[in-house]
Design a protein around this motif. Sequence first.
Motif, PDB file in Angstrom:
ATOM      1  N   VAL A 118       6.088   9.671   1.768  1.00 10.10           N
ATOM      2  CA  VAL A 118       5.342   8.587   1.128  1.00 10.10           C
ATOM      3  C   VAL A 118       6.125   7.296   1.337  1.00 10.10           C
ATOM      4  CG1 VAL A 118       6.347   9.130  -1.166  1.00 10.10           C
ATOM      5  CG2 VAL A 118       4.263   7.770  -1.008  1.00 10.10           C
ATOM      6  N   SER A 119       5.413   6.241   1.756  1.00 13.20           N
ATOM      7  CA  SER A 119       6.066   4.958   2.013  1.00 13.20           C
ATOM      8  C   SER A 119       5.293   3.846   1.326  1.00 13.20           C
ATOM      9  CB  SER A 119       6.090   4.653   3.518  1.00 13.20           C
ATOM     10  OG  SER A 119       6.648   5.726   4.232  1.00 13.20           O
ATOM     11  N   ALA A 166      10.969  11.365  18.615  1.00 10.98           N
ATOM     12  CA  ALA A 166      12.162  12.013  18.046  1.00 10.98           C
ATOM     13  C   ALA A 166      12.010  13.524  17.916  1.00 10.98           C
ATOM     14  CB  ALA A 166      12.484  11.400  16.679  1.00 10.98           C
ATOM     15  N   VAL A 167      10.854  13.995  17.461  1.00  8.31           N
ATOM     16  CA  VAL A 167      10.763  15.439  17.170  1.00  8.31           C
ATOM     17  C   VAL A 167       9.680  16.160  17.961  1.00  8.31           C
ATOM     18  CG1 VAL A 167      11.643  15.104  14.821  1.00  8.31           C
ATOM     19  CG2 VAL A 167       9.204  15.245  15.186  1.00  8.31           C
ATOM     20  N   GLY A 168       8.867  15.401  18.730  1.00 10.69           N
ATOM     21  CA  GLY A 168       7.857  16.052  19.571  1.00 10.69           C
ATOM     22  C   GLY A 168       6.637  16.542  18.810  1.00 10.69           C
ATOM     23  N   LEU A 169       6.437  16.040  17.592  1.00 11.69           N
ATOM     24  CA  LEU A 169       5.220  16.402  16.856  1.00 11.69           C
ATOM     25  C   LEU A 169       4.397  15.142  16.635  1.00 11.69           C
ATOM     26  CD1 LEU A 169       6.551  18.738  13.990  1.00 11.69           C
ATOM     27  CD2 LEU A 169       4.897  19.364  15.766  1.00 11.69           C
ATOM     28  N   HIS A 170       3.082  15.298  16.638  1.00 12.55           N
ATOM     29  CA  HIS A 170       2.219  14.149  16.419  1.00 12.55           C
ATOM     30  C   HIS A 170       1.907  14.058  14.919  1.00 12.55           C
ATOM     31  CE1 HIS A 170      -0.590  11.052  17.455  1.00 12.55           C
ATOM     32  NE2 HIS A 170      -1.508  11.654  16.738  1.00 12.55           N
ATOM     33  N   GLY A 171       2.490  13.064  14.260  1.00 16.98           N
ATOM     34  CA  GLY A 171       2.262  12.914  12.816  1.00 16.98           C
ATOM     35  C   GLY A 171       0.903  12.294  12.533  1.00 16.98           C
ATOM     36  N   GLU A 172       0.507  12.374  11.255  1.00 18.06           N
ATOM     37  CA  GLU A 172      -0.755  11.733  10.851  1.00 18.06           C
ATOM     38  C   GLU A 172      -0.457  10.852   9.658  1.00 18.06           C
ATOM     39  OE1 GLU A 172      -3.437  14.820   9.761  1.00 18.06           O
ATOM     40  OE2 GLU A 172      -4.094  15.138  11.830  1.00 18.06           O
ATOM     41  N   PHE A 173      -1.170   9.745   9.540  1.00 13.25           N
ATOM     42  CA  PHE A 173      -0.897   8.806   8.444  1.00 13.25           C
ATOM     43  C   PHE A 173      -2.177   8.501   7.680  1.00 13.25           C
ATOM     44  CE2 PHE A 173       2.465   8.502  11.429  1.00 13.25           C
ATOM     45  CZ  PHE A 173       3.598   8.318  10.661  1.00 13.25           C
ATOM     46  N   TYR A 174      -2.059   8.473   6.350  1.00  9.10           N
ATOM     47  CA  TYR A 174      -3.215   8.156   5.533  1.00  9.10           C
ATOM     48  C   TYR A 174      -2.822   7.103   4.495  1.00  9.10           C
ATOM     49  CZ  TYR A 174      -3.031  13.268   6.459  1.00  9.10           C
ATOM     50  OH  TYR A 174      -2.800  14.508   6.992  1.00  9.10           O
ATOM     51  N   GLU A 217       1.421   2.610  13.749  1.00  8.33           N
ATOM     52  CA  GLU A 217       1.572   2.697  15.203  1.00  8.33           C
ATOM     53  C   GLU A 217       3.031   2.975  15.585  1.00  8.33           C
ATOM     54  OE1 GLU A 217       0.517  -0.583  18.304  1.00  8.33           O
ATOM     55  OE2 GLU A 217      -1.168  -0.254  16.916  1.00  8.33           O
ATOM     56  N   THR A 218       3.927   2.177  15.018  1.00  5.64           N
ATOM     57  CA  THR A 218       5.334   2.275  15.407  1.00  5.64           C
ATOM     58  C   THR A 218       5.981   3.580  14.911  1.00  5.64           C
ATOM     59  OG1 THR A 218       5.476  -0.106  15.253  1.00  5.64           O
ATOM     60  CG2 THR A 218       7.557   1.080  15.277  1.00  5.64           C
ATOM     61  N   VAL A 219       5.774   3.882  13.631  1.00  3.93           N
ATOM     62  CA  VAL A 219       6.428   5.078  13.077  1.00  3.93           C
ATOM     63  C   VAL A 219       5.877   6.331  13.760  1.00  3.93           C
ATOM     64  CG1 VAL A 219       6.856   6.408  10.972  1.00  3.93           C
ATOM     65  CG2 VAL A 219       6.850   3.917  10.881  1.00  3.93           C
ATOM     66  N   SER A 220       4.587   6.307  14.029  1.00  7.62           N
ATOM     67  CA  SER A 220       3.963   7.437  14.697  1.00  7.62           C
ATOM     68  C   SER A 220       4.609   7.674  16.069  1.00  7.62           C
ATOM     69  CB  SER A 220       2.473   7.120  14.830  1.00  7.62           C
ATOM     70  OG  SER A 220       1.827   8.115  15.515  1.00  7.62           O
ATOM     71  N   ALA A 221       4.770   6.591  16.848  1.00  2.99           N
ATOM     72  CA  ALA A 221       5.353   6.714  18.191  1.00  2.99           C
ATOM     73  C   ALA A 221       6.819   7.155  18.104  1.00  2.99           C
ATOM     74  CB  ALA A 221       5.240   5.389  18.931  1.00  2.99           C
ATOM     75  N   GLN A 222       7.576   6.529  17.201  1.00  2.00           N
ATOM     76  CA  GLN A 222       9.009   6.881  17.095  1.00  2.00           C
ATOM     77  C   GLN A 222       9.184   8.314  16.607  1.00  2.00           C
ATOM     78  OE1 GLN A 222      10.657   3.809  14.591  1.00  2.00           O
ATOM     79  NE2 GLN A 222      10.810   2.345  16.281  1.00  2.00           N
ATOM     80  N   TYR A 223       8.334   8.717  15.694  1.00  2.00           N
ATOM     81  CA  TYR A 223       8.428  10.085  15.158  1.00  2.00           C
ATOM     82  C   TYR A 223       8.142  11.103  16.263  1.00  2.00           C
ATOM     83  CZ  TYR A 223       7.227  14.320  12.583  1.00  2.00           C
ATOM     84  OH  TYR A 223       7.172  15.609  12.147  1.00  2.00           O
ATOM     85  N   GLU A 224       7.107  10.827  17.025  1.00  2.00           N
ATOM     86  CA  GLU A 224       6.744  11.772  18.087  1.00  2.00           C
ATOM     87  C   GLU A 224       7.858  11.846  19.136  1.00  2.00           C
ATOM     88  OE1 GLU A 224       2.680  11.525  19.263  1.00  2.00           O
ATOM     89  OE2 GLU A 224       2.920  13.057  20.802  1.00  2.00           O
ATOM     90  N   SER A 252       0.838  -1.200   0.000  1.00  2.00           N
ATOM     91  CA  SER A 252       0.000   0.000   0.000  1.00  2.00           C
ATOM     92  C   SER A 252       0.870   1.246   0.000  1.00  2.00           C
ATOM     93  CB  SER A 252      -0.835   0.084   1.281  1.00  2.00           C
ATOM     94  OG  SER A 252      -1.685  -1.015   1.385  1.00  2.00           O
ATOM     95  N   ILE A 253       0.296   2.316  -0.526  1.00  2.00           N
ATOM     96  CA  ILE A 253       0.948   3.626  -0.425  1.00  2.00           C
ATOM     97  C   ILE A 253       0.468   4.268   0.873  1.00  2.00           C
ATOM     98  CG2 ILE A 253       1.135   5.914  -1.471  1.00  2.00           C
ATOM     99  CD1 ILE A 253       0.324   4.572  -4.169  1.00  2.00           C
ATOM    100  N   VAL A 254       1.405   4.619   1.746  1.00  2.00           N
ATOM    101  CA  VAL A 254       1.015   5.275   3.000  1.00  2.00           C
ATOM    102  C   VAL A 254       1.632   6.675   3.041  1.00  2.00           C
ATOM    103  CG1 VAL A 254       1.051   5.180   5.526  1.00  2.00           C
ATOM    104  CG2 VAL A 254       0.885   3.056   4.205  1.00  2.00           C
ATOM    105  N   ILE A 255       0.788   7.683   3.151  1.00  2.00           N
ATOM    106  CA  ILE A 255       1.273   9.059   3.265  1.00  2.00           C
ATOM    107  C   ILE A 255       1.426   9.380   4.752  1.00  2.00           C
ATOM    108  CG2 ILE A 255       0.624  11.482   2.918  1.00  2.00           C
ATOM    109  CD1 ILE A 255      -0.864  10.570   0.394  1.00  2.00           C
ATOM    110  N   GLY A 256       2.526   9.988   5.109  1.00  2.00           N
ATOM    111  CA  GLY A 256       2.738  10.403   6.501  1.00  2.00           C
ATOM    112  C   GLY A 256       2.875  11.912   6.534  1.00  2.00           C
ATOM    113  N   ASN A 257       2.050  12.564   7.323  1.00  2.00           N
ATOM    114  CA  ASN A 257       2.119  14.020   7.425  1.00  2.00           C
ATOM    115  C   ASN A 257       2.938  14.385   8.660  1.00  2.00           C
ATOM    116  OD1 ASN A 257       1.701  16.749   7.546  1.00  2.00           O
ATOM    117  ND2 ASN A 257      -0.536  16.659   7.496  1.00  2.00           N
ATOM    118  N   THR A 258       4.080  15.016   8.463  1.00  2.00           N
ATOM    119  CA  THR A 258       4.929  15.383   9.616  1.00  2.00           C
ATOM    120  C   THR A 258       4.269  16.478  10.455  1.00  2.00           C
ATOM    121  OG1 THR A 258       6.061  17.143   8.400  1.00  2.00           O
ATOM    122  CG2 THR A 258       7.069  14.943   8.328  1.00  2.00           C
TER     123      THR A 258
END
Length: 387
Positions: A346-347, A368-376, A359-366, A206-212
């Motif tokens: 894009v992944s 690392a940079v303190g922002l809550h990303g969104e994924f679609y 779940e994992t990328v969201s937690a690791q991203y937050e 799948s194509i997964v978009i991640g919004n930083t």
Amino acid sequence: MPDRDQMKRQFETLYGPGETRLFFAPGRVNLIGEHIDYNGGYVLPAAIEQGNYVMVRPRQDGVVNLAADDLPGTAVSCRLSELDSRRGREWGSYQLGVLDELIRAGVPVRGMDMLFSATLPFGSGLSSSASIEVVTATAALALAGASMNGTEIALLTQRAENSFVGVNCGIMDQFACANGREGCGMLLDCAAVRCEQIPLHLDGYSIVIGNTRKKRGLADSKYNERRAECEAGLAALRTKRKELRNLCDLTEEELEDLAPLIRDETVYRRVLHAVSENNRVVESVLLLKKGDIEGFGKLLNASHLSLRDLYEVTGPELDAMTESARAYPGCAGSRMTGAGFGGCTVSLVKNEAVEGFIETVSAQYEAAVGLHGEFYPTSAAAGPREL
Ligand code: GLA
């Protein structure tokens, strides 16, 4: 999609009762081929399901009213005869710029009441501006009883953004929003503005978009700086290769031979990115045609590293999110998409791994940079249309 009845109620509260028409244009995700549309290269974007909707009704008095479902009242009101005074980068200039270009092209544009609604985050590298421009053109053409093909709409709306809004963008975004086809990426030759639709048989991915959710603050000024650096590179190369029209006309071997002509080391790195990224796009399409998704994923990774190290348009947020994505088992590849300095990634992720990936990328991203990303999770979708 926004609730049509609710949109109609809001429209009638603003403009009174009566018939309306509803139009949609998608945003886009660029799969690969970044910062090379303005270097005459190949790019591979796809339209996505999220985009911009507009509900419209013609008026007899030559006035255009613009409103959005998340802005109070009628945000902008302008006579078609006075469009010129509205040049600029405010919300509203994008739409009015398109009407201005349509009029210049001889389209009998009518006065209109318009209500916009977006399902696309604004300013995050998914072409919210191009999507607004294309949906405006689609609606205005329909109300005028006129039509244009997707390439014409793309060129016209790009002109509007360049000259009316004053953003010096390339052709990719408008083209992708105007020409999407379900299940396909668009291999666009930006020099010729010619496109081949490439079926995306992603074979279990799948194509997964991640919004930083990092706004692209620097994007405009740095974008122009990169364009200027590429122009400087081209000018240096032309001292020997007079016929050279675009950086992306070069192969990597040719560039290596000509390298001494480019004295500025930074400029050389920009040029090397452009030439190598163009090759990656061509190679990506060969791999996609063979169904080699893992190979395609590796090229996404290489593209990101080139944008990070050679072109320098990523930043800590895009780097952290893609690093964490790349490390996740089941992710074939990950890169930034769009202009950079924030916005989206894009992944390519195995279908069964998507949930865990988010779940994992969201937690690791937050962390690392303190922002809550969104994924679609998303798929390649169709172009503009009336609903
Ligand atoms: C923005 C521009 C495009 C393109 C990308 C980078 O989205 O609008 O024309 O240059 O950046 O690939």
